[in-house]
Design a protein around this motif. Structure first.
Motif, PDB file in Angstrom:
ATOM      1  N   UNK A   1       0.857  -1.198   0.000  1.00  0.00           N
ATOM      2  CA  UNK A   1       0.000   0.000   0.000  1.00  0.00           C
ATOM      3  C   UNK A   1       0.889   1.242   0.000  1.00  0.00           C
ATOM      4  N   UNK A   2       0.989   1.942  -1.126  1.00  0.00           N
ATOM      5  CA  UNK A   2       1.878   3.103  -1.203  1.00  0.00           C
ATOM      6  C   UNK A   2       1.358   4.268  -0.362  1.00  0.00           C
ATOM      7  N   UNK A   3       2.281   5.049   0.181  1.00  0.00           N
ATOM      8  CA  UNK A   3       1.878   6.253   0.892  1.00  0.00           C
ATOM      9  C   UNK A   3       1.523   7.333  -0.130  1.00  0.00           C
ATOM     10  N   UNK A   4       0.495   8.093   0.181  1.00  0.00           N
ATOM     11  CA  UNK A   4      -0.002   9.097  -0.752  1.00  0.00           C
ATOM     12  C   UNK A   4      -0.205  10.428  -0.054  1.00  0.00           C
ATOM     13  N   UNK A   5      -0.320  11.462  -0.868  1.00  0.00           N
ATOM     14  CA  UNK A   5      -0.675  12.799  -0.400  1.00  0.00           C
ATOM     15  C   UNK A   5      -2.105  13.092  -0.825  1.00  0.00           C
ATOM     16  N   UNK A   6      -2.888  13.640   0.104  1.00  0.00           N
ATOM     17  CA  UNK A   6      -4.315  13.846  -0.115  1.00  0.00           C
ATOM     18  C   UNK A   6      -4.699  15.297   0.157  1.00  0.00           C
ATOM     19  N   UNK A   7      -5.698  15.769  -0.571  1.00  0.00           N
ATOM     20  CA  UNK A   7      -6.364  17.037  -0.279  1.00  0.00           C
ATOM     21  C   UNK A   7      -7.829  16.722  -0.011  1.00  0.00           C
ATOM     22  N   UNK A   8      -8.315  17.110   1.167  1.00  0.00           N
ATOM     23  CA  UNK A   8      -9.675  16.761   1.583  1.00  0.00           C
ATOM     24  C   UNK A   8     -10.385  18.018   2.066  1.00  0.00           C
TER      25      UNK A   8
ATOM     26  N   UNK B   1       3.919  19.394  -2.778  1.00  0.00           N
ATOM     27  CA  UNK B   1       4.627  19.092  -4.019  1.00  0.00           C
ATOM     28  C   UNK B   1       3.772  18.322  -5.002  1.00  0.00           C
ATOM     29  N   UNK B   2       3.267  17.208  -4.585  1.00  0.00           N
ATOM     30  CA  UNK B   2       2.374  16.389  -5.394  1.00  0.00           C
ATOM     31  C   UNK B   2       1.199  15.973  -4.514  1.00  0.00           C
ATOM     32  N   UNK B   3       0.007  16.022  -5.080  1.00  0.00           N
ATOM     33  CA  UNK B   3      -1.179  15.495  -4.401  1.00  0.00           C
ATOM     34  C   UNK B   3      -1.741  14.385  -5.273  1.00  0.00           C
ATOM     35  N   UNK B   4      -1.855  13.215  -4.682  1.00  0.00           N
ATOM     36  CA  UNK B   4      -2.306  12.049  -5.438  1.00  0.00           C
ATOM     37  C   UNK B   4      -3.820  11.952  -5.529  1.00  0.00           C
ATOM     38  N   UNK B   5      -4.514  12.388  -4.475  1.00  0.00           N
ATOM     39  CA  UNK B   5      -5.966  12.239  -4.422  1.00  0.00           C
ATOM     40  C   UNK B   5      -6.601  13.527  -3.914  1.00  0.00           C
TER      41      UNK B   5
END
Length: 276
Positions: free
Chosen positions: A1-8, A76-80
């Motif tokens: 399960x890769x770690x991700x960056x999120x905006x919620x 830097x990057x948001x994945x979701x």
């Protein structure tokens, strides 16, 4: 399960809060938006730099793009991107005030549209990402007493359905999340009603008023389980276009969609007869 960056968005309560907590617990980074940053103080103290908190009211359209810019600049990057903020305006359509109608659509429809539009340039330039739009069973089915809420949710579903087709070429996936009733504070805390008109005492829309006034109905959906499935959906490729959560959501949507399809099929000859 890769770690991700999120905006919620709307991370202070309900699905947004649970999702933020589950993601932080597994080590992901979350940039969240709330109207009152103080509501995130305890969570921020526990998770430090893994949680970024931005003040945002989705009805302030001029503030949406700067908030999205700040989140991408920080991570830097948001994945979701999770478009979650919203609330219910319930009761008969005629009973809602003009200001209530405007505020509901600004929050649930236009605010969500502007959030997604603001994120798309970043997702496109990074050659991928995922958008989760929180909708509801009420985005596919309609009930008396929910007309204004349905207006926003059916609208955002059409928007996301089209956007999904526009941006798939860039590696961006879009999922509409359609939960049924869940044991969050949405129903009894975050829902609003308009001033009653006596004539509607005879309307089936009044069932919604009675339910909110009595405050005893308990939803069958487990919000923690629902959020876990929302998070897990990001690992699916291609992105599921829709995610129905809850037996009530499945049952009601299946019934109403089947009825709509049957009604359409009954008009086949009429439809074809108008061709030139």
């Amino acid at each position: 399960m890769p770690q991700r960056n999120w905006l919620i968005t709307g991370a202070n309560s309900g699905f947004g809060r649970l999702m933020t907590e589950q993601l932080l617990a597994r080590g992901d980074q979350v940039a969240c938006t709330v109207r009152d940053p103080a509501s995130m103080t305890e969570l921020k103290a526990r998770h430090g730099d893994h949680l970024l908190v931005h003040r945002l009211d989705l009805t302030d359209f001029t503030a949406i793009r700067p908030a999205v810019d700040a989140a991408f600049a920080a991570l830097g990057r948001i994945d979701v991107v999770v478009s979650n903020a919203g609330y219910g305006l319930l009761g008969a359509a005629e009973e809602a005030t003009d200001d209530q109608v405007i505020h509901q659509l600004q929050t649930n429809l236009t605010g969500s549209i502007q959030l997604i539009r603001s994120a798309l340039p970043y997702l496109r330039r990074q050659h991928g990402g995922r958008i989760l739009q929180l909708s509801t069973v009420g985005g596919q089915a309609a009930f008396p007493g929910g007309s204004m809420y349905h207006a926003g949710k059916w609208g955002i579903e059409g928007f996301v359905d089209a956007v999904a087709q526009e941006v798939a070429v860039f590696g961006i996936g879009c999922t509409l999340v359609e939960p049924g009733g869940a044991r969050t504070n949405f129903r009894y805390v975050n829902s609003r009603v308009g001033p009653k008109i006596d004539a509607y005492d005879a309307s089936p829309s009044r069932h919604v008023n009675r339910m909110l006034e009595e405050g005893t109905a308990v939803a069958i959906g487990d919000p923690a389980k629902m959020v876990a499935h929302m998070i897990a959906s990001v690992d699916q490729n291609p992105a599921p276009r829709r995610l129905a959560l809850g037996s009530d959501a499945y049952t009601v949507m299946h019934k109403q969609l089947s009825e709509r399809l049957a009604a359409l099929e009954a008009q086949r000859d009429l439809a074809f007869s108008t061709d030139g």
